[in-house]
Motif scaffolding. Sequence first.
Motif, PDB file in Angstrom:
ATOM      1  N   UNK A 154       0.849  -1.197   0.000  1.00 45.11           N
ATOM      2  CA  UNK A 154       0.000   0.000   0.000  1.00 45.11           C
ATOM      3  C   UNK A 154       0.882   1.243   0.000  1.00 45.11           C
ATOM      4  N   UNK A 155       0.530   2.189  -0.831  1.00 46.24           N
ATOM      5  CA  UNK A 155       1.255   3.451  -0.878  1.00 46.24           C
ATOM      6  C   UNK A 155       0.597   4.418   0.106  1.00 46.24           C
ATOM      7  N   UNK A 156       1.371   4.795   1.128  1.00 48.73           N
ATOM      8  CA  UNK A 156       0.863   5.689   2.166  1.00 48.73           C
ATOM      9  C   UNK A 156       1.006   7.135   1.707  1.00 48.73           C
ATOM     10  N   UNK A 157       0.255   8.046   2.358  1.00 45.36           N
ATOM     11  CA  UNK A 157       0.342   9.450   1.940  1.00 45.36           C
ATOM     12  C   UNK A 157       1.681  10.074   2.279  1.00 45.36           C
ATOM     13  N   UNK A 158       2.504   9.377   3.083  1.00 47.14           N
ATOM     14  CA  UNK A 158       3.851   9.889   3.349  1.00 47.14           C
ATOM     15  C   UNK A 158       4.804   9.588   2.191  1.00 47.14           C
ATOM     16  N   UNK A 159       4.251   8.936   1.136  1.00 47.97           N
ATOM     17  CA  UNK A 159       5.053   8.643  -0.045  1.00 47.97           C
ATOM     18  C   UNK A 159       5.766   7.305   0.007  1.00 47.97           C
ATOM     19  N   UNK A 160       5.603   6.567   1.111  1.00 48.05           N
ATOM     20  CA  UNK A 160       6.285   5.279   1.247  1.00 48.05           C
ATOM     21  C   UNK A 160       5.345   4.125   0.916  1.00 48.05           C
ATOM     22  N   UNK A 161       5.945   3.030   0.426  1.00 46.73           N
ATOM     23  CA  UNK A 161       5.183   1.814   0.102  1.00 46.73           C
ATOM     24  C   UNK A 161       5.350   0.823   1.250  1.00 46.73           C
ATOM     25  N   UNK A 191       4.322  -2.994   2.977  1.00 44.46           N
ATOM     26  CA  UNK A 191       3.860  -4.333   2.576  1.00 44.46           C
ATOM     27  C   UNK A 191       2.513  -4.660   3.220  1.00 44.46           C
ATOM     28  N   UNK A 192       1.803  -5.663   2.674  1.00 44.79           N
ATOM     29  CA  UNK A 192       0.531  -6.067   3.291  1.00 44.79           C
ATOM     30  C   UNK A 192       0.713  -6.432   4.757  1.00 44.79           C
ATOM     31  N   UNK A 193      -0.280  -6.076   5.581  1.00 42.62           N
ATOM     32  CA  UNK A 193      -0.233  -6.337   7.009  1.00 42.62           C
ATOM     33  C   UNK A 193      -0.342  -5.035   7.787  1.00 42.62           C
ATOM     34  N   UNK A 194      -0.095  -5.110   9.116  1.00 42.11           N
ATOM     35  CA  UNK A 194      -0.172  -3.923   9.964  1.00 42.11           C
ATOM     36  C   UNK A 194       1.138  -3.158   9.897  1.00 42.11           C
ATOM     37  N   UNK A 195       1.033  -1.843   9.906  1.00 37.18           N
ATOM     38  CA  UNK A 195       2.244  -1.019   9.951  1.00 37.18           C
ATOM     39  C   UNK A 195       1.916   0.288  10.677  1.00 37.18           C
ATOM     40  N   UNK A 196       2.994   0.964  11.149  1.00 38.96           N
ATOM     41  CA  UNK A 196       2.849   2.165  11.981  1.00 38.96           C
ATOM     42  C   UNK A 196       3.745   3.248  11.390  1.00 38.96           C
ATOM     43  N   UNK A 197       3.197   4.041  10.472  1.00 48.42           N
ATOM     44  CA  UNK A 197       4.034   5.036   9.801  1.00 48.42           C
ATOM     45  C   UNK A 197       4.481   6.180  10.714  1.00 48.42           C
ATOM     46  N   UNK A 198       3.758   6.403  11.813  1.00 45.65           N
ATOM     47  CA  UNK A 198       4.140   7.448  12.765  1.00 45.65           C
ATOM     48  C   UNK A 198       3.680   7.003  14.153  1.00 45.65           C
ATOM     49  N   UNK A 199       4.213   7.620  15.220  1.00 44.69           N
ATOM     50  CA  UNK A 199       3.860   7.163  16.577  1.00 44.69           C
ATOM     51  C   UNK A 199       2.368   7.202  16.877  1.00 44.69           C
ATOM     52  N   UNK A 200       1.634   8.111  16.236  1.00 46.24           N
ATOM     53  CA  UNK A 200       0.206   8.239  16.538  1.00 46.24           C
ATOM     54  C   UNK A 200      -0.704   7.575  15.498  1.00 46.24           C
ATOM     55  N   UNK A 201      -0.122   6.813  14.574  1.00 48.09           N
ATOM     56  CA  UNK A 201      -0.925   6.273  13.477  1.00 48.09           C
ATOM     57  C   UNK A 201      -0.743   4.754  13.398  1.00 48.09           C
ATOM     58  N   UNK A 202      -1.883   4.063  13.313  1.00 46.34           N
ATOM     59  CA  UNK A 202      -1.879   2.601  13.165  1.00 46.34           C
ATOM     60  C   UNK A 202      -2.607   2.268  11.851  1.00 46.34           C
ATOM     61  N   UNK A 203      -1.943   1.523  10.984  1.00 41.74           N
ATOM     62  CA  UNK A 203      -2.497   1.258   9.647  1.00 41.74           C
ATOM     63  C   UNK A 203      -2.505  -0.233   9.341  1.00 41.74           C
ATOM     64  N   UNK A 204      -3.335  -0.590   8.364  1.00 41.77           N
ATOM     65  CA  UNK A 204      -3.390  -1.973   7.882  1.00 41.77           C
ATOM     66  C   UNK A 204      -3.446  -1.963   6.359  1.00 41.77           C
TER      67      UNK A 204
END
Length: 333
Positions: free
Chosen positions: A217-224, A226-239
Amino acid sequence: MSTRRVSCITMVTSTPVGEFQPSPCEFCHCPEGGGEAFCAIADCFITPCVDFVRDPNQCCPTCPNGPNCYVGEKIIPAEKDVKIDGMVCRCPDPWSYDGHLHQQAVCRPDGCLHYDGKLYPPGDFKPSPCEWCHCPPEGGEAFCAIAACAMPMCVDSVREPDQCCPTCPNGPNCFVGEKIIPAEKDVKIDGKVCRCPDPWSGNGQLHQQAVCRPDGCLHYDGKLYPPGDFKPSPCEWCHCPPEGGEAFCAIADCAMPMCVDSVREPDQCCPRCPNGPNCYYGEEIVPAGEEFKRNGTICRCPDHHYGFGWESSAVQAECVDPSKKIKKASSLK
């Protein structure tokens, strides 16, 4: 019948009164009293054969071998087909069309001449793997059916010499650039996930190129990610779902810190108060929860807060003068 007049008495013989036949085709009558004879000459039909014979004792020629005709210089019997030199020949009706005797046979190929230039005998024949033909007993024109092959579901199809339609020896597949990938599953290539589309989707044409997407998934921070859970920043939880594409994210709401000297650690979501709750008295930071005297007034950090914390990071202490009136510490300077 044609007639001619002759003398009953010739120079050679004398002919008695009555009927007489001076030749096989001539019939004469000598009247009583002699004199001039009356004769009739028979007209013979043209014989329906090319090898007729004439008997001296017969008026008209006969066909000892029956009706026949020529094929070149050969003689064939009439009323049946005769195969000669790859042709089927037959004597025509002797008097057909123009009223004259036809001495030459009519010939046709012995079978059907196909458009491939070959002559095929009567019956079923298969000039090519995709073509089925029938040549009628009388030859002439063949009747053919040609199979229509479906477009192969692959880009590396092969056609065997004895097979009608192309086959896919490696199964359904498609291209990714110049690479071939199998259909019906995701394939990771060069940081992308590619899949062969439904071959006939959309415009009804065979799709030979795969559809590719980023491997994650391409996040709005410009990074790609992989599938699964990820935490692009301390206050953000993504899937990121298994099929990639769009990530689903939740962002934490932080309460306003109960101090005016809060700090935010790089690896922490919300700011914290390392010195505990406090507020300002003028420009002085004073701890909350305690009363203190300044300039003849009793002061204290306010206990109430607004929303998720104090109204701002510049919260001032509240002071009470002897007259019991509350004043803000900032007004006591």
